[in-house]
Design an enzyme around this catalytic site. Structure first.
Site, short mmCIF file in Angstrom:
data_model
loop_
_atom_site.label_atom_id
_atom_site.label_comp_id
_atom_site.label_asym_id
_atom_site.label_seq_id
_atom_site.Cartn_x
_atom_site.Cartn_y
_atom_site.Cartn_z
CG ASP A 1 13.01 -7.15 44.94
OD1 ASP A 1 14.09 -6.52 44.99
OD2 ASP A 1 12.13 -7.03 45.83
CD GLU B 1 14.48 -2.05 48.51
OE1 GLU B 1 14.57 -1.05 49.23
OE2 GLU B 1 13.62 -2.13 47.59
N1 BES Z 1 14.77 2.62 45.90
C1 BES Z 1 13.86 2.70 46.99
C2 BES Z 1 14.37 3.53 48.14
C3 BES Z 1 14.25 5.01 47.94
C4 BES Z 1 13.02 5.56 47.62
C5 BES Z 1 15.31 5.81 48.10
C6 BES Z 1 12.89 6.93 47.44
C7 BES Z 1 15.19 7.16 47.94
C8 BES Z 1 13.99 7.73 47.60
C9 BES Z 1 13.53 1.31 47.52
O1 BES Z 1 13.45 0.36 46.50
C10 BES Z 1 12.19 1.36 48.21
O2 BES Z 1 11.21 1.52 47.56
N2 BES Z 1 12.17 1.24 49.54
C11 BES Z 1 10.95 1.12 50.32
C12 BES Z 1 11.31 0.37 51.56
C13 BES Z 1 10.18 -0.41 52.17
C14 BES Z 1 9.62 -1.46 51.24
C15 BES Z 1 10.66 -1.06 53.45
C16 BES Z 1 10.39 2.49 50.70
O3 BES Z 1 11.12 3.47 50.87
O4 BES Z 1 9.15 2.58 50.77
ZN ZN Z 2 11.56 0.52 45.44
#
Ligand code: BES
Ligand code: ZN
Length: 456
Positions: free
Chosen positions: A88, A153
């Site tokens: 997604d 996710e």
């Molecule tokens: N790929 C990211 C996680 C991420 C962001 C890892 C920046 C390292 C650096 C993931 O898709 C994401 O955006 N995660 C969200 C989680 C939330 C929706 C619970 C986040 O970090 O805001």
């Molecule tokens: Zn993300």
């Protein structure tokens, strides 16, 4: 191994064409209008898993968007690796700020521009192509492999925890591998051994049953927006320290070894500030910049609203005020405990003339992989072989809440081998993914499977 690497070179252009196809599908999980696109994406992944030679591939239902799951388990005595990723993507707004349409991928200056290119379709595709190359040239894999790609996710993985619990033996593995993080700098591979957790809440304050004339009532009633900003102003002191009682109780400090590694990374606060258009940086007193970014918890107001927002002026005392707040957490802070502490603190600060209602939204634990974990070390060797450079040891400020769930339920270490770049514009207009990292990423996963297959 040579023939596998030659295979990669031969199929270089096809990989990019195939990546373009998966980036065309607008699989925005938060958009109710994208249900068909989500299904199309799941089906395409299933087809791809079959075509690269995986033994099984199926779409598995959850209470929300489906999981796509696949296996190849013909390496008895070898470790089992579970590769997780998400198909997604985030919404594309504000779409007017994109230089090209978000679902019409464009290649420019060695990068592919499209929503989901870095986060996370380009990164899951790296794994699929590495597996394909192994199976096409060696007829086998050096490990047992399970793939799980989810579709929620970006909206907090609401159904995945239950799915993992319900399918614990199906998903049993020795290592979990995730490519959904950025590298630190272009040209240099990085391995991420730490992620922050998250607690996200909404605060609603209600003062009266209706909006009031501020002349007829002002002076005798408390304004909920005034009350809300007074409350939120007490969350941090001027040194950036969070004032919620007990907030830091379970924060693990970074070790000296880590501090040493962090301080060797080239970080230039002036460049960092310039890139985001900030006059200067701000952070909690007493810590280095990267420590603040990766290893210290935060408190942020993500949105605040209420009262009159229109043109001109309106003399009103609004009935209600609202805010969304989130805290990035570090090991071993527990998101539920933090949500509870935040709630009690807000309640204690709320004036008696006001009703407060606090809703916990989503959250998750942070995660740390042991630096001497043999799987992590196999990842480091593989990255070095592919990129020809020493590997940066990174933590990340972002969150992948399901990581800790995997670690606890599957009882396996999680390895974060990410191929994004700091200026990949994830969640923003002009998201992009480096094609150099894409191809080197595939090569590194080819080596990684070999390296980890060699572990006892
Ligand atoms: N790929 C990211 C996680 C991420 C962001 C890892 C920046 C390292 C650096 C993931 O898709 C994401 O955006 N995660 C969200 C989680 C939330 C929706 C619970 C986040 O970090 O805001
Ligand atoms: Zn993300």
């Amino acid at each position: 191994m040579d023939k596998t690497i030659t295979f990669l070179e031969k199929h270089h252009d096809r990989y990019e064409q195939e990546l373009i196809e998966i980036l065309r599908i607008p699989s925005i999980s938060s958009d109710p209008g994208s249900l068909d696109a989500m299904r199309d994406m799941a089906k395409l992944l299933k087809k791809e898993m079959h075509s690269i030679g995986m033994d099984t591939a199926r779409i598995m239902e959850t209470g929300g968007h489906p999981v796509v799951y696949s296996e190849w388990l013909n390496a008895p005595g070898k470790p089992t690796i579970l590769i997780y990723g998400h198909y997604d993507v985030q919404p594309v707004d504000p779409v007017a700020l994109w230089d090209s349409p978000p679902f019409e991928p464009v290649i420019k200056d060695g990068r592919i521009f499209a929503r989901g290119s870095a986060d996370d379709k380009g990164q899951i595709f790296i794994h699929l192509k590495a597996i394909e190359a192994w199976l096409a040239t060696q007829g086998r894999l050096p490990v047992n492999l399970k793939l799980i790609f989810e579709g929620e996710e970006e909206v907090g993985s609401a159904h995945l925890e239950d799915f993992i619990k319900a399918n614990k033996s199906l998903l049993a593995a020795d290592y979990v591998v995730i490519s959904d993080t950025p590298m630190f700098r272009e040209g240099y591979p990085g391995i991420t051994y730490g992620l922050r957790g998250l607690a996200y809440l909404q605060v609603n304050l209600k003062g009266t049953s209706t909006d009031l004339h501020s002349g007829s009532f002002g002076g005798l009633v408390k304004n909920p927006i005034n009350a809300l900003v007074e409350i939120l102003a007490q969350m941090k002191d001027e040194d950036g320290r969070i004032l919620i009682p007990g907030f830091y109780d379970h924060v693990l400090p970074i070790t000296e070894i880590e501090h040493d590694k962090l301080s060797k990374l080239p970080f230039h606060p002036e460049d960092f500030a310039r890139n985001i258009g900030a006059p200067a940086l701000f952070g909690e007193a007493g810590y280095d910049d990267l420590e603040r970014l990766w290893a210290r918890p935060t408190f942020d107001i993500n949105g605040i609203w209420g009262g009159f927002q229109g043109e001109g002026a309106k003399t009103v005392i609004p009935a209600e005020a609202h805010a969304k707040v989130s805290m990035r957490l570090v090991t071993d802070q527990d998101p539920e405990d933090i949500a509870h502490k935040f709630t009690s603190y807000v309640q204690s600060l709320t004036p008696v003339s006001m009703e407060v209602d606090i809703q916990a939204m989503h959250g998750g634990f942070g995660y740390l992989t042991e630096l001497d974990n043999p799987g992590l070390q196999a990842g480091v060797r593989a990255l070095k072989r592919a990129f020809g450079k020493d590997v940066d040891f990174l933590r990340e400020g972002g969150s992948i809440p399901i990581v800790k769930v995997f670690a606890d339920i599957i009882q396996a270490p999680v390895l974060l081998m990410g191929y994004g770049l700091p200026d990949q514009n994830a969640h923003a207009p002009n998201e992009n993914f480096s094609l150099y990292n894409f191809h080197k990423g595939i090569e590194s996963i080819v080596y990684f499977l070999e390296e980890i297959g060699g572990l006892e």
